[in-house]
Motif scaffolding. Structure first.
Motif, PDB file in Angstrom:
ATOM      1  N   ARG A  62       0.818  -1.214   0.000  1.00  0.00           N
ATOM      2  CA  ARG A  62       0.000   0.000   0.000  1.00  0.00           C
ATOM      3  C   ARG A  62       0.849   1.261   0.000  1.00  0.00           C
ATOM      4  NH1 ARG A  62      -4.136   0.153   4.545  1.00  0.00           N
ATOM      5  NH2 ARG A  62      -2.306  -0.097   5.827  1.00  0.00           N
ATOM      6  N   LEU A  63       2.131   1.139   0.330  1.00  0.00           N
ATOM      7  CA  LEU A  63       2.980   2.318   0.449  1.00  0.00           C
ATOM      8  C   LEU A  63       4.377   2.012  -0.074  1.00  0.00           C
ATOM      9  CD1 LEU A  63       3.571   5.178   1.673  1.00  0.00           C
ATOM     10  CD2 LEU A  63       4.331   3.949   3.704  1.00  0.00           C
ATOM     11  N   VAL A  64       4.880   2.879  -0.944  1.00  0.00           N
ATOM     12  CA  VAL A  64       6.265   2.808  -1.414  1.00  0.00           C
ATOM     13  C   VAL A  64       6.932   4.117  -1.020  1.00  0.00           C
ATOM     14  CG1 VAL A  64       7.796   2.685  -3.405  1.00  0.00           C
ATOM     15  CG2 VAL A  64       5.692   1.331  -3.378  1.00  0.00           C
ATOM     16  N   ALA A  65       8.010   4.019  -0.258  1.00  0.00           N
ATOM     17  CA  ALA A  65       8.770   5.203   0.132  1.00  0.00           C
ATOM     18  C   ALA A  65      10.177   5.068  -0.428  1.00  0.00           C
ATOM     19  CB  ALA A  65       8.815   5.331   1.649  1.00  0.00           C
ATOM     20  N   ASN A  66      10.602   6.088  -1.148  1.00  0.00           N
ATOM     21  CA  ASN A  66      11.935   6.091  -1.743  1.00  0.00           C
ATOM     22  C   ASN A  66      12.827   7.013  -0.930  1.00  0.00           C
ATOM     23  OD1 ASN A  66      13.961   5.641  -3.748  1.00  0.00           O
ATOM     24  ND2 ASN A  66      13.528   7.674  -4.528  1.00  0.00           N
ATOM     25  N   TYR A  67      13.903   6.478  -0.369  1.00  0.00           N
ATOM     26  CA  TYR A  67      14.849   7.289   0.382  1.00  0.00           C
ATOM     27  C   TYR A  67      15.788   7.943  -0.616  1.00  0.00           C
ATOM     28  CZ  TYR A  67      18.333   8.735   3.744  1.00  0.00           C
ATOM     29  OH  TYR A  67      19.191   9.479   4.500  1.00  0.00           O
ATOM     30  N   GLY A  68      15.663   9.227  -0.771  1.00  0.00           N
ATOM     31  CA  GLY A  68      16.486   9.959  -1.727  1.00  0.00           C
ATOM     32  C   GLY A  68      15.646  10.979  -2.462  1.00  0.00           C
ATOM     33  N   GLY A  69      16.244  11.607  -3.421  1.00  0.00           N
ATOM     34  CA  GLY A  69      15.545  12.635  -4.188  1.00  0.00           C
ATOM     35  C   GLY A  69      14.836  12.041  -5.383  1.00  0.00           C
ATOM     36  N   GLY A  70      13.595  12.457  -5.579  1.00  0.00           N
ATOM     37  CA  GLY A  70      12.833  12.016  -6.743  1.00  0.00           C
ATOM     38  C   GLY A  70      12.268  10.617  -6.611  1.00  0.00           C
ATOM     39  N   TYR A  71      11.604  10.197  -7.671  1.00  0.00           N
ATOM     40  CA  TYR A  71      11.037   8.852  -7.688  1.00  0.00           C
ATOM     41  C   TYR A  71      11.107   8.262  -9.097  1.00  0.00           C
ATOM     42  CZ  TYR A  71       6.964  11.788  -8.774  1.00  0.00           C
ATOM     43  OH  TYR A  71       6.117  12.720  -9.304  1.00  0.00           O
ATOM     44  N   ASP A  72      12.224   8.505  -9.768  1.00  0.00           N
ATOM     45  CA  ASP A  72      12.416   7.977 -11.122  1.00  0.00           C
ATOM     46  C   ASP A  72      12.361   6.454 -11.179  1.00  0.00           C
ATOM     47  OD1 ASP A  72      12.726  10.560 -11.964  1.00  0.00           O
ATOM     48  OD2 ASP A  72      14.896  10.451 -12.149  1.00  0.00           O
ATOM     49  N   GLN A  73      12.757   5.786 -10.106  1.00  0.00           N
ATOM     50  CA  GLN A  73      12.790   4.326 -10.077  1.00  0.00           C
ATOM     51  C   GLN A  73      11.439   3.707  -9.753  1.00  0.00           C
ATOM     52  OE1 GLN A  73      15.171   2.935 -11.477  1.00  0.00           O
ATOM     53  NE2 GLN A  73      16.992   2.752 -10.218  1.00  0.00           N
ATOM     54  N   VAL A  74      10.460   4.537  -9.407  1.00  0.00           N
ATOM     55  CA  VAL A  74       9.131   4.039  -9.044  1.00  0.00           C
ATOM     56  C   VAL A  74       8.189   4.242 -10.222  1.00  0.00           C
ATOM     57  CG1 VAL A  74       7.194   4.245  -7.456  1.00  0.00           C
ATOM     58  CG2 VAL A  74       9.540   4.583  -6.621  1.00  0.00           C
ATOM     59  N   ASP A  75       7.643   3.145 -10.726  1.00  0.00           N
ATOM     60  CA  ASP A  75       6.667   3.211 -11.805  1.00  0.00           C
ATOM     61  C   ASP A  75       5.319   3.595 -11.169  1.00  0.00           C
ATOM     62  OD1 ASP A  75       4.799   2.797 -13.821  1.00  0.00           O
ATOM     63  OD2 ASP A  75       5.750   0.970 -14.542  1.00  0.00           O
ATOM     64  N   VAL A  76       5.044   4.890 -11.149  1.00  0.00           N
ATOM     65  CA  VAL A  76       3.858   5.410 -10.467  1.00  0.00           C
ATOM     66  C   VAL A  76       2.591   4.846 -11.075  1.00  0.00           C
ATOM     67  CG1 VAL A  76       2.596   7.507  -9.867  1.00  0.00           C
ATOM     68  CG2 VAL A  76       5.098   7.492  -9.780  1.00  0.00           C
ATOM     69  N   GLU A  77       2.520   4.737 -12.378  1.00  0.00           N
ATOM     70  CA  GLU A  77       1.319   4.199 -13.031  1.00  0.00           C
ATOM     71  C   GLU A  77       1.061   2.751 -12.610  1.00  0.00           C
ATOM     72  OE1 GLU A  77      -1.079   5.735 -14.782  1.00  0.00           O
ATOM     73  OE2 GLU A  77       0.027   7.520 -14.193  1.00  0.00           O
ATOM     74  N   ALA A  78       2.107   1.963 -12.494  1.00  0.00           N
ATOM     75  CA  ALA A  78       1.940   0.571 -12.066  1.00  0.00           C
ATOM     76  C   ALA A  78       1.473   0.483 -10.619  1.00  0.00           C
ATOM     77  CB  ALA A  78       3.249  -0.201 -12.244  1.00  0.00           C
ATOM     78  N   CYS A  79       1.830   1.474  -9.812  1.00  0.00           N
ATOM     79  CA  CYS A  79       1.451   1.487  -8.394  1.00  0.00           C
ATOM     80  C   CYS A  79       0.002   1.890  -8.171  1.00  0.00           C
ATOM     81  CB  CYS A  79       2.352   2.433  -7.610  1.00  0.00           C
ATOM     82  SG  CYS A  79       4.049   1.863  -7.434  1.00  0.00           S
ATOM     83  N   ARG A  80      -0.627   2.521  -9.121  1.00  0.00           N
ATOM     84  CA  ARG A  80      -2.010   2.998  -8.914  1.00  0.00           C
ATOM     85  C   ARG A  80      -3.002   1.881  -8.832  1.00  0.00           C
ATOM     86  NH1 ARG A  80      -2.461   8.834 -10.351  1.00  0.00           N
ATOM     87  NH2 ARG A  80      -0.347   9.388 -10.799  1.00  0.00           N
TER      88      ARG A  80
END
Length: 80
Positions: A62-80
């Protein structure tokens, strides 16, 4: 008790529980994430790709947290 987390301009209310199990996967994915883990609800990553292949292994996520700047490595569309 709840925590409010903002992701992509949207706010999510997440219940904070008293019990928490933490597991460190030391190494790159997918080598260290080899089997489905339906009980995982939150994932904190550092420079790890979160995409359909990872989400398939974490169906309860239910939650993805990226430690660092930005979220280029997170496929936001796939997470929806």
């Amino acid at each position: 008790m709840y925590a409010v987390i903002e992701i992509g301009g949207k706010q999510y209310r997440v219940e904070v529980g008293t019990e928490l199990e933490v597991e460190l996967l030391d190494g790159p994915w997918p080598e260290t994430l080899t089997e489905p883990r339906p009980a995982v609800e939150a994932c904190v990553v550092v420079n790890q790709r979160i995409d359909d292949s990872v989400l398939d292994l974490l169906p309860g996520l239910r939650l993805v947290a990226n430690y660092g700047g930005g979220y280029d490595q997170v496929d936001v569309e796939a997470c929806r």
